[in-house]
Design a protein around this motif. Structure first.
Motif, short mmCIF file in Angstrom:
data_model
loop_
_atom_site.label_atom_id
_atom_site.label_comp_id
_atom_site.label_asym_id
_atom_site.label_seq_id
_atom_site.Cartn_x
_atom_site.Cartn_y
_atom_site.Cartn_z
N CYS A 161 27.37 29.30 59.12
CA CYS A 161 28.54 28.47 59.27
C CYS A 161 28.70 27.77 57.94
CB CYS A 161 28.35 27.47 60.41
SG CYS A 161 29.75 26.42 60.67
N GLY A 162 29.52 28.32 57.10
CA GLY A 162 29.63 27.83 55.73
C GLY A 162 29.15 28.90 54.76
N ARG A 163 29.89 29.05 53.70
CA ARG A 163 29.55 30.08 52.71
C ARG A 163 28.19 29.79 52.10
NH1 ARG A 163 31.32 31.04 47.32
NH2 ARG A 163 32.36 29.03 47.20
N PRO A 164 27.38 30.83 51.90
CA PRO A 164 26.07 30.58 51.29
C PRO A 164 26.23 30.08 49.86
CG PRO A 164 26.47 32.93 51.50
CD PRO A 164 27.57 32.24 52.24
N TYR A 165 25.31 29.28 49.43
CA TYR A 165 25.41 28.64 48.13
C TYR A 165 25.43 29.64 46.99
CZ TYR A 165 24.69 24.85 44.81
OH TYR A 165 24.83 23.95 43.81
N ASP A 166 24.42 30.48 46.96
CA ASP A 166 24.43 31.57 46.01
C ASP A 166 25.17 32.71 46.70
OD1 ASP A 166 22.73 32.07 48.01
OD2 ASP A 166 20.94 32.24 46.78
N GLY A 167 25.69 33.62 45.98
CA GLY A 167 26.53 34.65 46.58
C GLY A 167 25.77 35.70 47.38
N ARG A 168 24.67 35.30 48.02
CA ARG A 168 23.87 36.29 48.75
C ARG A 168 24.70 36.96 49.83
NH1 ARG A 168 20.78 32.03 50.20
NH2 ARG A 168 18.74 32.93 49.83
N SER A 169 24.32 38.15 50.15
CA SER A 169 25.11 38.93 51.08
C SER A 169 24.69 38.69 52.52
CB SER A 169 25.00 40.41 50.67
OG SER A 169 24.66 41.21 51.73
N VAL A 170 25.30 37.71 53.11
CA VAL A 170 25.04 37.35 54.49
C VAL A 170 26.40 37.10 55.14
CG1 VAL A 170 23.82 35.75 56.01
CG2 VAL A 170 23.01 36.11 53.68
N ALA A 171 26.51 37.42 56.40
CA ALA A 171 27.76 37.16 57.09
C ALA A 171 27.98 35.66 57.20
CB ALA A 171 27.74 37.78 58.47
N TYR A 172 29.20 35.23 57.03
CA TYR A 172 29.48 33.80 57.20
C TYR A 172 30.91 33.57 57.65
CZ TYR A 172 31.97 34.00 52.73
OH TYR A 172 32.85 34.33 51.74
N VAL A 173 31.15 32.40 58.17
CA VAL A 173 32.49 31.94 58.49
C VAL A 173 32.64 30.60 57.82
CG1 VAL A 173 34.03 31.13 60.31
CG2 VAL A 173 32.60 33.15 60.70
N ASP A 174 33.73 30.42 57.11
CA ASP A 174 33.91 29.16 56.44
C ASP A 174 35.39 28.79 56.43
OD1 ASP A 174 33.30 26.86 55.13
OD2 ASP A 174 32.47 27.80 53.33
N ALA A 175 35.65 27.51 56.22
CA ALA A 175 37.04 27.10 56.01
C ALA A 175 37.34 27.33 54.54
CB ALA A 175 37.20 25.63 56.36
N ASP A 176 38.59 27.40 54.22
CA ASP A 176 38.97 27.54 52.82
C ASP A 176 38.89 26.17 52.18
OD1 ASP A 176 39.97 28.14 50.39
OD2 ASP A 176 42.01 28.56 51.05
N ASN A 177 37.67 25.77 51.89
CA ASN A 177 37.43 24.42 51.38
C ASN A 177 38.14 24.17 50.06
OD1 ASN A 177 35.69 23.15 53.32
ND2 ASN A 177 34.16 24.69 52.77
N GLN A 178 38.03 25.14 49.18
CA GLN A 178 38.65 24.95 47.87
C GLN A 178 40.16 24.86 48.01
OE1 GLN A 178 37.21 27.50 44.79
NE2 GLN A 178 38.78 26.85 43.34
N GLY A 179 40.73 25.76 48.80
CA GLY A 179 42.17 25.75 49.02
C GLY A 179 42.64 24.45 49.65
N GLY A 180 41.87 23.98 50.62
CA GLY A 180 42.24 22.74 51.30
C GLY A 180 42.20 21.56 50.34
N ALA A 181 41.16 21.52 49.52
CA ALA A 181 41.01 20.43 48.57
C ALA A 181 42.14 20.46 47.55
CB ALA A 181 39.66 20.54 47.86
N ARG A 182 42.51 21.66 47.19
CA ARG A 182 43.59 21.84 46.23
C ARG A 182 44.90 21.30 46.80
NH1 ARG A 182 43.68 26.56 42.71
NH2 ARG A 182 45.51 26.26 41.39
N VAL A 183 45.19 21.69 48.02
CA VAL A 183 46.43 21.23 48.66
C VAL A 183 46.44 19.70 48.79
CG1 VAL A 183 47.70 21.20 50.84
CG2 VAL A 183 46.88 23.37 49.91
N ALA A 184 45.30 19.15 49.16
CA ALA A 184 45.20 17.70 49.29
C ALA A 184 45.49 17.02 47.97
CB ALA A 184 43.80 17.33 49.78
N THR A 185 44.88 17.54 46.92
CA THR A 185 45.08 16.94 45.60
C THR A 185 46.52 17.10 45.13
OG1 THR A 185 42.79 17.58 45.13
CG2 THR A 185 44.14 16.87 43.26
N GLU A 186 47.05 18.29 45.36
CA GLU A 186 48.44 18.54 44.97
C GLU A 186 49.38 17.58 45.70
OE1 GLU A 186 48.02 23.33 43.94
OE2 GLU A 186 48.87 22.67 45.86
N HIS A 187 49.06 17.33 46.96
CA HIS A 187 49.87 16.40 47.74
C HIS A 187 49.88 15.02 47.08
CE1 HIS A 187 51.59 14.27 51.15
NE2 HIS A 187 50.53 13.49 51.19
#
Lengths: 346, 346
Positions: A161-187
């Motif tokens: 639950c959450g993208r792994p820190y290093d790009g290791r190959s494991v299944a994950y589900v995450d929110a688009d944290n970067q995108g969300g933060a970007r939209v917030a800042t742009e707002h």
DNA sequence: GAAATTCGTGGGAGCGCTTCCACGAGCCCT
DNA sequence: AGGGCTCGTGGAAGCGCTCCCACGAATTTC
């Protein structure tokens, strides 16, 4: 002498399949079929067996069943996090709630496991390897967490639950944290604010890193320089947010907006802002992240980035289910879009 | 054809006892003895087996073991509570922390189970009856919870965290809620306050009832009449406390002290008090309950009633362990003394 | 020195369940 | 009417482990 136990069992301990079979006048196999809802049973036999089951208050022994089916119908939600107050984080509570809701329709049971240190991580790894669970959902991992490796290597179905820190190959589900933060800042920038600060999470958590990265991206895109004085690190707690906001005010007294990487921290920030005599949103506009309950009850209510928690948790169990059934692409993952919820704080 | 698998196993799936035995050149029984640390094994055999275990990365299959030993070495902490935000209650987090700490020294694993409604309660009951756990610690029960009855009747070792609402005969561990509330109230009276109000918890929880009863007792003992206007009911949450405090101020504007039945509620009360322009402790003295972390960080820091959580959780697992081993008196229970912690709010 | 112990070991019987397989009974088709 | 069917059923073989029991060898005892 143990043999005639089967024919004259005096109900020692909980009833077994054999006792039910005996009472219903059928074979063990037939009882098993009824219990497992196999269609290949005659109505009469089914009725007789069900009656016997009811009479004996029979409950199948899951250990015995698991031994042969290799399934436990149990999945674990592991919280790997040294800080025990994480429990209080509404985001965590929401995930637990969502996952168990997604599981409610199924026969699967959810168990929660917590690992505060390496020792407990090992204990959990053992628990999983020993076949107690069919799969694991792993939450809140810091950069050097042992569990993903141990579990993957042990062949335990795993979804993070959450993208792994290093790009290791494991299944994950995450929110688009970067995108969300970007939209917030742009707002915030779109509101005409010229000094938009950021109050990040811990930088050893990918959510902290990503949300910070979104702020950097939006800031840069707006043709501004990401001023280090506009950055402070929190720990996703309310108290941490309050302290970090105070620091931020110190570093950059001229800030007129701040993107805070979690709602609990934002609530703390609101308090620090009030203590410093700044009005929200007039003097300082605030955007949070998570759309937690507190975002509604805070004063003023928080504009915040909502994660589609229901979608995320559904995906989480969906992906895990696929792995358990052996029909999952390797390291299949999902990143879910976020959404800005406008309230009074920005 | 499956027979020679034992003699030429090509490592299909995880390794088994037999494969270890084969590699170590001993019998299955001997390997089992080594795994279970039986003393009746020669040093040479032990070494050989340990080497084989390491080489094969063998992990015993717990299901198979449980099937014969009838033990799972797992206990469940069940949170039976419809309100999912209970997770955020620091008291709950502390219990989880304490219990798992008490278990850390043992081989036992703790699993957390949540039941939000009758359906989930049934699911958990089934889980327990099916033999997944050796025992259950049950938390936060409201008046009509099905679990105690189901579990008791199914013969599952059970200890309640909190005295049962009706005087049913079940083992439990609880803090001396009534005594603590009484001391808190007496403290307030001793401060010379004449209108000491109480902000209780939900009255369908025994902790709510007991803490209210303590206030009534202290009030009566002081020769005062327990004025209904001085009573308001909260729900153990911060928001609930804030709302209830506002109501209290409305009902009894002349109050000069208040005993609040939980720290989160007290923090909410503090906020309501500030909003109403009352100074704490000058105008209104406040005493909380729990000695949660927030009691230290609140403004002003809370005088509060501390429960000996470490003692309670230790007792909890101790009592449960006794039941599991079959050496417990029927419904053996403990009530632990509380202690008033003086800070700035009263 | 023979009998009585101890000790480490392996054989084997289960724990309660699922599931493959074979078997007899009833059914349809040409 | 006979060779196919499907269908419901029971027998039996395990799943991986523990633990009782018996067995031979090494040790002790009088």
């Amino acid at each position: 002498m143990t043999t005639d136990l089967t024919t004259s069992a005096p109900a020692t301990g909980p009833p077994t399949l054999d006792e039910v079979a005996l009472l219903a006048g059928v074979s063990r196999a037939t009882v098993s079929r009824v219990v497992n809802e196999s269609p290949k049973v005659s109505p009469e036999a089914r009725v007789a067996v069900q009656a016997a089951i009811a009479q004996l208050r029979y409950v199948p022994n899951r250990m015995a069943r698991s031994l042969v089916t290799r399934r436990t119908d149990t999945i674990a939600l592991v919280l790997s996090e040294p800080n025990s107050q994480v429990f209080s984080d509404p985001f965590f509570a929401s995930i637990v709630h969502g996952v168990s809701a997604a599981l409610a329709e199924t026969e699967l049971t959810l168990v929660l496991l917590t690992a505060r240190d390496a020792r407990e991580q090992q204990k959990i790894a053992r628990y999983a390897r020993q076949g107690h669970v069919d799969g694991v959902v792993l939450m809140s991992l810091h950069s050097e967490d042992l569990l993903p490796d141990i579990l993957t290597e042990a062949g335990v179905p795993l979804v993070l639950c959450g993208r792994p820190y290093d790009g290791r190959s494991v299944a994950y589900v995450d929110a688009d944290n970067q995108g969300g933060a970007r939209v917030a800042t742009e707002h915030l920038i779109g509101l005409g604010r010229s000094r938009v600060a950021v109050l990040t999470g811990p930088m050893d958590m990918i959510a902290g890193v990503d949300r910070h990265a979104g702020w950097v991206a939006a800031t840069t895109d707006a043709g501004r320089r990401p001023d280090p004085a506009l950055v402070a690190h929190g720990d996703f707690t309310e108290a941490g947010g309050e302290a970090a906001m105070a620091r931020l005010l110190d570093q950059a007294p001229d800030l007129d907006a701040v993107f805070v990487a979690s709602d609990p921290m934002a609530v703390g920030a609101l308090r620090a802002l009030r203590a410093a005599g700044r009005r929200v949103p007039e003097d300082v506009a605030v955007v949070g992240f998570d759309d937690a309950d507190v975002a509604l009850t805070s004063d003023p209510p928080l504009t915040t980035v909502a994660q589609p928690l229901d979608v995320m948790t559904t995906e989480l169990v969906e992906l895990l289910g696929r792995q358990i059934d052996g029909r999952a692409e390797p390291a299949e993952s999902r990143t879910c879009p976020t959404r800005l919820v406008r309230r009074a704080s920005a």
